[in-house]
Design a protein around this motif. Structure first.
Motif, PDB file in Angstrom:
ATOM      1  N   TYR A   1       0.633   6.192   0.509  1.00 46.89           N
ATOM      2  CA  TYR A   1       2.077   6.135   1.115  1.00 46.89           C
ATOM      3  C   TYR A   1       2.381   4.740   1.143  1.00 46.89           C
ATOM      4  CZ  TYR A   1       6.194   6.703   3.923  1.00 46.89           C
ATOM      5  OH  TYR A   1       7.452   6.581   4.695  1.00 46.89           O
ATOM      6  N   GLY A   2       1.898   3.937   2.005  1.00 44.94           N
ATOM      7  CA  GLY A   2       2.400   2.736   2.173  1.00 44.94           C
ATOM      8  C   GLY A   2       2.336   1.536   0.989  1.00 44.94           C
ATOM      9  N   LEU A   3       1.282   2.071   0.273  1.00 51.69           N
ATOM     10  CA  LEU A   3       1.238   0.890  -0.879  1.00 51.69           C
ATOM     11  C   LEU A   3       2.464   1.288  -2.084  1.00 51.69           C
ATOM     12  CD1 LEU A   3      -2.411   0.951  -1.801  1.00 51.69           C
ATOM     13  CD2 LEU A   3      -1.134  -0.798  -0.875  1.00 51.69           C
ATOM     14  N   THR A   4       2.462   2.599  -2.088  1.00 50.69           N
ATOM     15  CA  THR A   4       3.677   3.093  -3.220  1.00 50.69           C
ATOM     16  C   THR A   4       5.192   2.751  -2.615  1.00 50.69           C
ATOM     17  OG1 THR A   4       2.191   5.102  -3.613  1.00 50.69           O
ATOM     18  CG2 THR A   4       4.728   5.207  -4.047  1.00 50.69           C
ATOM     19  N   THR A   5       5.122   2.871  -1.357  1.00 49.61           N
ATOM     20  CA  THR A   5       6.448   2.564  -0.728  1.00 49.61           C
ATOM     21  C   THR A   5       6.847   1.010  -0.955  1.00 49.61           C
ATOM     22  OG1 THR A   5       6.281   4.321   0.985  1.00 49.61           O
ATOM     23  CG2 THR A   5       7.868   2.417   1.682  1.00 49.61           C
ATOM     24  N   ALA A   6       5.687   0.315  -0.698  1.00 46.95           N
ATOM     25  CA  ALA A   6       6.027  -1.177  -0.753  1.00 46.95           C
ATOM     26  C   ALA A   6       6.400  -1.756  -2.173  1.00 46.95           C
ATOM     27  CB  ALA A   6       4.571  -2.074  -0.241  1.00 46.95           C
ATOM     28  N   LYS A   7       5.682  -1.010  -2.963  1.00 49.81           N
ATOM     29  CA  LYS A   7       5.964  -1.370  -4.633  1.00 49.81           C
ATOM     30  C   LYS A   7       7.510  -0.944  -4.718  1.00 49.81           C
ATOM     31  CE  LYS A   7       4.337  -1.536  -9.408  1.00 49.81           C
ATOM     32  NZ  LYS A   7       3.398  -1.205 -10.107  1.00 49.81           N
ATOM     33  N   ARG A   8       7.839   0.342  -4.394  1.00 47.67           N
ATOM     34  CA  ARG A   8       9.169   0.634  -4.591  1.00 47.67           C
ATOM     35  C   ARG A   8      10.064  -0.153  -3.870  1.00 47.67           C
ATOM     36  NH1 ARG A   8       8.547   5.569  -2.858  1.00 47.67           N
ATOM     37  NH2 ARG A   8       9.229   5.493  -0.964  1.00 47.67           N
ATOM     38  N   MET A   9       9.969  -0.605  -2.759  1.00 50.13           N
ATOM     39  CA  MET A   9      10.580  -1.248  -1.954  1.00 50.13           C
ATOM     40  C   MET A   9      11.071  -2.642  -2.614  1.00 50.13           C
ATOM     41  SD  MET A   9      12.524   0.027   0.746  1.00 50.13           S
ATOM     42  CE  MET A   9      12.317   0.965   1.867  1.00 50.13           C
ATOM     43  N   GLY A  10       9.799  -3.258  -3.078  1.00 53.45           N
ATOM     44  CA  GLY A  10       9.981  -4.488  -3.741  1.00 53.45           C
ATOM     45  C   GLY A  10      10.733  -4.599  -5.108  1.00 53.45           C
ATOM     46  N   TYR A  11      10.481  -3.366  -5.883  1.00 57.86           N
ATOM     47  CA  TYR A  11      11.377  -2.962  -7.009  1.00 57.86           C
ATOM     48  C   TYR A  11      12.685  -3.104  -6.606  1.00 57.86           C
ATOM     49  CZ  TYR A  11      12.386  -1.185 -11.448  1.00 57.86           C
ATOM     50  OH  TYR A  11      13.245  -0.595 -12.789  1.00 57.86           O
TER      51      TYR A  11
ATOM     52  N   MET B   1       5.205  -7.395  -4.045  1.00 61.79           N
ATOM     53  CA  MET B   1       5.604  -8.762  -5.046  1.00 61.79           C
ATOM     54  C   MET B   1       5.323  -8.098  -6.362  1.00 61.79           C
ATOM     55  SD  MET B   1       3.873 -12.141  -3.371  1.00 61.79           S
ATOM     56  CE  MET B   1       4.234 -12.974  -4.580  1.00 61.79           C
ATOM     57  N   SER B   2       4.460  -7.288  -6.510  1.00 57.38           N
ATOM     58  CA  SER B   2       4.107  -6.656  -7.802  1.00 57.38           C
ATOM     59  C   SER B   2       5.312  -5.637  -7.978  1.00 57.38           C
ATOM     60  CB  SER B   2       2.855  -5.722  -7.849  1.00 57.38           C
ATOM     61  OG  SER B   2       2.639  -5.072  -9.188  1.00 57.38           O
ATOM     62  N   GLY B   3       6.012  -5.042  -7.131  1.00 52.39           N
ATOM     63  CA  GLY B   3       7.105  -4.314  -7.646  1.00 52.39           C
ATOM     64  C   GLY B   3       8.270  -5.019  -8.188  1.00 52.39           C
ATOM     65  N   ALA B   4       8.408  -6.356  -7.358  1.00 52.67           N
ATOM     66  CA  ALA B   4       9.708  -7.179  -7.788  1.00 52.67           C
ATOM     67  C   ALA B   4       9.485  -7.591  -9.004  1.00 52.67           C
ATOM     68  CB  ALA B   4       9.660  -8.267  -6.719  1.00 52.67           C
ATOM     69  N   LEU B   5       8.206  -8.083  -9.400  1.00 50.57           N
ATOM     70  CA  LEU B   5       8.125  -8.680 -10.622  1.00 50.57           C
ATOM     71  C   LEU B   5       8.132  -7.664 -11.803  1.00 50.57           C
ATOM     72  CD1 LEU B   5       4.833 -10.918  -9.803  1.00 50.57           C
ATOM     73  CD2 LEU B   5       7.118 -11.812 -10.490  1.00 50.57           C
ATOM     74  N   THR B   6       7.784  -6.495 -11.426  1.00 50.73           N
ATOM     75  CA  THR B   6       7.990  -5.466 -12.568  1.00 50.73           C
ATOM     76  C   THR B   6       9.516  -5.354 -12.723  1.00 50.73           C
ATOM     77  OG1 THR B   6       6.108  -4.081 -11.694  1.00 50.73           O
ATOM     78  CG2 THR B   6       7.739  -2.818 -12.954  1.00 50.73           C
ATOM     79  N   ALA B   7      10.409  -5.442 -11.560  1.00 47.29           N
ATOM     80  CA  ALA B   7      11.868  -5.270 -11.796  1.00 47.29           C
ATOM     81  C   ALA B   7      12.425  -6.777 -12.754  1.00 47.29           C
ATOM     82  CB  ALA B   7      12.667  -5.395 -10.744  1.00 47.29           C
TER      83      ALA B   7
ATOM     84  N   ALA C   1      12.677   6.580 -10.220  1.00 38.79           N
ATOM     85  CA  ALA C   1      11.453   7.013  -9.430  1.00 38.79           C
ATOM     86  C   ALA C   1      10.098   6.789 -10.184  1.00 38.79           C
ATOM     87  CB  ALA C   1      11.422   8.514  -9.061  1.00 38.79           C
ATOM     88  N   HIS C   2      10.253   7.014 -11.606  1.00 34.24           N
ATOM     89  CA  HIS C   2       9.007   7.020 -12.382  1.00 34.24           C
ATOM     90  C   HIS C   2       8.393   5.488 -12.206  1.00 34.24           C
ATOM     91  CE1 HIS C   2      12.020   6.118 -15.561  1.00 34.24           C
ATOM     92  NE2 HIS C   2      10.862   5.455 -16.039  1.00 34.24           N
ATOM     93  N   GLN C   3       9.193   4.606 -12.093  1.00 27.85           N
ATOM     94  CA  GLN C   3       8.828   3.152 -12.386  1.00 27.85           C
ATOM     95  C   GLN C   3       7.893   2.856 -11.050  1.00 27.85           C
ATOM     96  OE1 GLN C   3      11.296   0.145 -13.865  1.00 27.85           O
ATOM     97  NE2 GLN C   3      12.544   1.589 -14.978  1.00 27.85           N
ATOM     98  N   THR C   4       8.260   3.404  -9.919  1.00 30.02           N
ATOM     99  CA  THR C   4       7.670   2.884  -8.713  1.00 30.02           C
ATOM    100  C   THR C   4       6.671   3.974  -7.954  1.00 30.02           C
ATOM    101  OG1 THR C   4       9.871   3.416  -7.507  1.00 30.02           O
ATOM    102  CG2 THR C   4       9.218   1.154  -8.533  1.00 30.02           C
ATOM    103  N   ALA C   5       7.192   5.267  -7.945  1.00 30.91           N
ATOM    104  CA  ALA C   5       6.589   6.305  -7.180  1.00 30.91           C
ATOM    105  C   ALA C   5       5.022   6.211  -7.028  1.00 30.91           C
ATOM    106  CB  ALA C   5       7.168   7.523  -7.403  1.00 30.91           C
ATOM    107  N   TYR C   6       4.737   6.165  -8.404  1.00 32.79           N
ATOM    108  CA  TYR C   6       3.065   6.271  -8.376  1.00 32.79           C
ATOM    109  C   TYR C   6       2.569   5.112  -9.188  1.00 32.79           C
ATOM    110  CZ  TYR C   6       4.622  11.009  -7.093  1.00 32.79           C
ATOM    111  OH  TYR C   6       5.177  11.986  -6.512  1.00 32.79           O
TER     112      TYR C   6
END
Length: 419
Positions: A123-133, A155-161, A299-304
């Motif tokens: 949950y934390g990992l997914t939330t972190a990526k979603r938040m970064g994105y 950081m991975s989420g932000a770069l994905t964005a 959601a599909h970009q970051t939830a899982y």
């Protein structure tokens, strides 16, 4: 000369506050290098600090300068125009920063530090990526420590964005640490920035990580703690952020899971509860009107994310760890919703309907509610009117928000939920 800056930055026995005091008295490190002992008396330096300044050997500094050339590291001094003013204004800014990549516009952008535990839940990992994105999509810049777990995922989420991200290391900026983050290191260098106050070649150590945390918070407008146990370096960053006058945000987590004890406690102590990147960026909309925009991330970009679990295996662990509380809806489908969940079918009072059933309030909470009876208010105005301490008021606001009695608005404003 740069060699004098490097010599000065790495003087043992001289702390960062002493260095800033010296730079206020002298023009630059070259003047400090050539100054005699008597010139330091007015500054009130310790004998240990004076001894460090008597050592005039530049060999180590020259070797560091050569290493920067080899590793293609840029050097930024605290007197350079590009040095972030936000960081320079903390009590103990680094005199020199080494970096790879391109420096973003720190002072002209809403910068958000995102931190958390290395041993994070799904949950934390997914939330972190979603938040970064989401932070990146809304116009923010994510700053983190590039460690395993929450930092790397944000950081991975932000770069994905498609936005730059900034990694602040607890070792030399030429060292990939942890090694498994090599791909993240490469992407951050190409599309963002990797920086460190430690000279190239400096290995990671227990003392270097807490020291770098002040840079993460110092660069940021606010710091988000996604998941942190009771004893976590992320809580050090949160404390430093509060001391530096930054906002502290936290994501609510499973109260039965030890890895959320620290971050949930931040909420109890007055951190701002958030569940999306926009919850954070909306606080700075008035400061950066041309940079911030509201965007709902698909959601599909970051939830899982693939980094957490592979496709079909991702969903079940996430639901077991922590779910967002599903509140009963005050509508004609309430009975149907409850029946679908397989629980008691008897309708109950809506959780957030302040007008029907109001949870019991503490004296402080009642004082705040009374102050908000006339409509929305600035948090600072409520502090002035109620006479409550900042810490007490913020913790009471969090409890009122959890009880559904108030809601936060952009620009540090609050209002009763029924208004």
């Amino acid at each position: 000369m740069l060699v004098h800056w490097i010599w000065f930055a790495h003087r043992p026995g001289l702390n960062d506050r002493d260095k800033m005091a010296l730079l206020q008295h002298f023009r630059d490190p070259e003047d400090i290098y050539f100054a005699d002992d008597g010139a330091f008396d007015a500054i009130g330096l310790s004998e240990e600090a004076k001894t460090a300044l008597r050592e005039k050997n530049l060999t180590s500094a020259e070797e560091i300068l050569e290493a920067c050339g080899r590793e293609k590291l840029h050097i930024l001094t605290c007197q350079d125009a590009a040095y972030p003013a936000r960081l320079k204004n903390i009590a103990d800014p680094p005199v020199v920063l080494y970096y790879k990549g391109r420096l973003p516009d720190f002072d002209g952008s809403p910068v958000i530090g995102v931190v958390g535990t290395r041993k994070a839940s799904a949950y934390g990992l997914t939330t972190a990526k979603r938040m970064g994105y989401q932070i990146a999509r809304c116009g923010g810049i994510v700053v983190s420590g590039m460690a395993y777990g929450i930092d790397g995922m944000a950081m991975s989420g932000a770069l994905t964005a498609g936005a730059p991200a900034v990694g602040v290391l607890g070792c030399g900026a030429d060292i990939v640490y942890p090694v498994s983050n090599r791909a993240l290191f490469r992407d951050t260098e190409e599309y963002g920035c990797i920086l460190s106050e430690f000279a190239p070649g400096t290995p990671p150590a227990k003392w270097t990580f807490p020291k770098r945390n002040r840079i993460i918070s110092g660069l940021s407008c606010g710091v988000l703690v996604v998941e942190a146990p009771e004893k976590s370096g992320a809580l050090i960053t949160a404390r430093l952020a509060a001391e530096q006058g930054r906002d502290v945000f936290a994501v609510p987590g499973n109260i039965d899971q030890p890895s959320f004890v620290g971050s949930n406690r931040l909420l109890r102590d007055g951190a701002i509860m958030v569940s999306s990147g926009w919850d954070i960026l909306s606080e700075y909309e008035a400061l950066f009107p041309d940079k911030i925009r509201k965007e709902d991330a698909p959601a599909h970009q970051t939830a899982y994310p693939d980094e957490v679990h592979k496709a079909a295996e991702a969903e079940k662990p996430l639901l077991k760890v922590a779910q967002k509380l599903r509140l009963p809806r005050k509508n004609e489908n309430l009975k149907k919703d409850l029946a679908h969940q397989g629980i008691d079918k008897t309708p109950c009072a809506p959780y957030s309907d302040v007008g029907s059933v109001r949870p019991k309030l503490s004296p402080e909470e009642q004082t705040i509610v009374d102050a908000l009876s006339g409509g929305e208010r600035l948090v600072d105005d409520v502090i002035a009117e109620t006479g409550l301490s900042t810490g007490k008021l913020l913790s009471s606001l969090t409890m009122l928000e959890l009880k559904g009695i108030i809601k936060r608005l952009p620009g540090k404003r609050i209002v009763l939920s029924g208004k």
